[in-house]
Design a protein around this motif. Sequence first.
Motif, mmCIF file in Angstrom:
data_model
loop_
_atom_site.group_PDB
_atom_site.id
_atom_site.type_symbol
_atom_site.label_atom_id
_atom_site.label_comp_id
_atom_site.label_asym_id
_atom_site.label_seq_id
_atom_site.Cartn_x
_atom_site.Cartn_y
_atom_site.Cartn_z
ATOM 1 N N GLY A 1 0.798 -1.227 0.000
ATOM 2 C CA GLY A 1 0.000 0.000 0.000
ATOM 3 C C GLY A 1 0.826 1.271 0.000
ATOM 4 N N ASP A 2 2.126 1.143 0.207
ATOM 5 C CA ASP A 2 3.004 2.327 0.160
ATOM 6 C C ASP A 2 3.376 2.688 -1.271
ATOM 7 N N SER A 3 3.060 1.817 -2.224
ATOM 8 C CA SER A 3 3.377 2.092 -3.629
ATOM 9 C C SER A 3 2.647 3.350 -4.072
ATOM 10 N N ALA A 4 3.402 4.327 -4.516
ATOM 11 C CA ALA A 4 2.839 5.631 -4.881
ATOM 12 C C ALA A 4 3.950 6.491 -5.447
ATOM 13 N N MET A 5 3.568 7.696 -5.885
ATOM 14 C CA MET A 5 4.540 8.727 -6.249
ATOM 15 C C MET A 5 4.704 9.625 -5.034
ATOM 16 N N TYR A 6 5.926 9.844 -4.617
ATOM 17 C CA TYR A 6 6.203 10.724 -3.482
ATOM 18 C C TYR A 6 6.782 12.028 -4.040
ATOM 19 N N LEU A 7 6.062 13.102 -3.784
ATOM 20 C CA LEU A 7 6.398 14.403 -4.347
ATOM 21 C C LEU A 7 6.897 15.334 -3.251
ATOM 22 N N CYS A 8 7.915 16.088 -3.584
ATOM 23 C CA CYS A 8 8.456 17.089 -2.683
ATOM 24 C C CYS A 8 8.192 18.461 -3.302
ATOM 25 N N ALA A 9 7.906 19.444 -2.473
ATOM 26 C CA ALA A 9 7.684 20.807 -2.943
ATOM 27 C C ALA A 9 8.345 21.770 -1.985
ATOM 28 N N SER A 10 8.616 22.968 -2.458
ATOM 29 C CA SER A 10 9.147 23.994 -1.573
ATOM 30 C C SER A 10 8.486 25.328 -1.869
ATOM 31 N N SER A 11 8.538 26.211 -0.878
ATOM 32 C CA SER A 11 7.969 27.547 -1.036
ATOM 33 C C SER A 11 8.737 28.515 -0.160
ATOM 34 N N PHE A 12 8.589 29.806 -0.498
ATOM 35 C CA PHE A 12 9.159 30.831 0.353
ATOM 36 C C PHE A 12 8.046 31.343 1.256
ATOM 37 N N GLY A 13 8.215 31.228 2.533
ATOM 38 C CA GLY A 13 7.190 31.665 3.467
ATOM 39 C C GLY A 13 5.910 30.875 3.265
ATOM 40 N N GLN A 14 4.777 31.583 3.343
ATOM 41 C CA GLN A 14 3.482 30.906 3.274
ATOM 42 C C GLN A 14 3.127 30.428 1.881
ATOM 43 N N GLY A 15 3.908 30.797 0.911
ATOM 44 C CA GLY A 15 3.597 30.355 -0.444
ATOM 45 C C GLY A 15 2.920 31.430 -1.269
ATOM 46 N N ALA A 16 3.198 32.689 -0.964
ATOM 47 C CA ALA A 16 2.592 33.780 -1.727
ATOM 48 C C ALA A 16 2.991 33.748 -3.189
ATOM 49 N N THR A 17 4.157 33.187 -3.484
ATOM 50 C CA THR A 17 4.618 33.078 -4.867
ATOM 51 C C THR A 17 4.420 31.665 -5.388
ATOM 52 N N GLY A 18 3.647 30.865 -4.655
ATOM 53 C CA GLY A 18 3.330 29.532 -5.122
ATOM 54 C C GLY A 18 4.292 28.474 -4.625
ATOM 55 N N TYR A 19 3.948 27.264 -4.922
ATOM 56 C CA TYR A 19 4.741 26.103 -4.556
ATOM 57 C C TYR A 19 5.426 25.572 -5.808
ATOM 58 N N THR A 20 6.671 25.098 -5.641
ATOM 59 C CA THR A 20 7.394 24.459 -6.744
ATOM 60 C C THR A 20 7.595 22.994 -6.392
ATOM 61 N N PHE A 21 7.173 22.136 -7.286
ATOM 62 C CA PHE A 21 7.271 20.695 -7.056
ATOM 63 C C PHE A 21 8.459 20.106 -7.806
ATOM 64 N N GLY A 22 8.979 19.005 -7.253
ATOM 65 C CA GLY A 22 9.985 18.224 -7.938
ATOM 66 C C GLY A 22 9.351 17.207 -8.869
ATOM 67 N N SER A 23 10.188 16.389 -9.478
ATOM 68 C CA SER A 23 9.715 15.390 -10.447
ATOM 69 C C SER A 23 9.184 14.132 -9.775
ATOM 70 N N GLY A 24 9.372 14.018 -8.466
ATOM 71 C CA GLY A 24 8.803 12.895 -7.738
ATOM 72 C C GLY A 24 9.692 11.668 -7.712
ATOM 73 N N THR A 25 9.404 10.797 -6.744
ATOM 74 C CA THR A 25 10.019 9.467 -6.666
ATOM 75 C C THR A 25 8.900 8.443 -6.741
ATOM 76 N N ARG A 26 8.954 7.607 -7.764
ATOM 77 C CA ARG A 26 7.940 6.553 -7.924
ATOM 78 C C ARG A 26 8.385 5.316 -7.154
ATOM 79 N N LEU A 27 7.634 4.933 -6.126
ATOM 80 C CA LEU A 27 7.952 3.756 -5.316
ATOM 81 C C LEU A 27 7.033 2.611 -5.695
ATOM 82 N N THR A 28 7.628 1.468 -5.969
ATOM 83 C CA THR A 28 6.865 0.244 -6.211
ATOM 84 C C THR A 28 7.320 -0.797 -5.203
ATOM 85 N N VAL A 29 6.388 -1.291 -4.419
ATOM 86 C CA VAL A 29 6.685 -2.321 -3.418
ATOM 87 C C VAL A 29 6.150 -3.654 -3.944
ATOM 88 N N VAL A 30 7.040 -4.626 -4.081
ATOM 89 C CA VAL A 30 6.647 -5.931 -4.666
ATOM 90 C C VAL A 30 6.686 -7.049 -3.620
#
Lengths: 114, 112
Positions: A85-114
């Motif tokens: 059930g942990d199989s998913a895309m794990y996304l990281c994002a960053s922002s300056f302060g509260q996010g007045a200029t928006g959030y920037t996301f990375g390309s993600g890590t795709r996890l597959t548990v077999v």
Amino acid sequence: DTGVSQDPRHKITKRGQNVTFRCDPISEHNRLYWYRQTLGQGPEFLTYFQNEAQLEKSRLLSDRFSAERPKGSFSTLEIQRTEQGDSAMYLCASSFGQGATGYTFGSGTRLTVV
Amino acid sequence: KQEVTQIPAALSVPEGENLVLNCSFTDSAIYNLQWFRQDPGKGLTSLLLIQSSQREQTSGRLNASLDKSSGRSTLYIAASQPGDSATYLCAVKETSGSRLTFGEGTQLTVNP
């Protein structure tokens, strides 16, 4: 600055193993977020840091999950004793302060548990 | 609890058509709203950010509007192209708290 970087891009692991993902945010951004996305769904919030302090954790973040941001720069997300059930895309994002200029996301890590 | 809904879930159009994607949210106490694009297996690319005090934002062929009082935002794509094929996600940041709340996305296919 090349944006938010995540490593690895893909991870296949056997059930029960531990995995660790890394995120490098935009250097000027003091807030860092982790999200999880399953197929066909929108991303769901897991946790966020302001500098090195972890300020909020979702109920989705079970005790098998731990995140750190030791020096207020990069962050790691570790999953212990992985389950299918942990199989998913794990996304990281960053922002300056509260996010007045928006959030920037990375390309993600795709996890597959077999 | 904030809930975000996107309609339609999927849309298929011929190239050149103008189209509108819809996003609705339940709590109007928002800080801003952001539209993202996601290609299959990839991360999120920010398209447009609208502050709560703004009514619309434009970037190239994209125009996003915000009606905070009715809890709605629309993303208008003009003269669609096959390269626009992707999933479009809308995300709301509330005035309190730090998280973004996402809709489930609209999967757009533009046929040549």
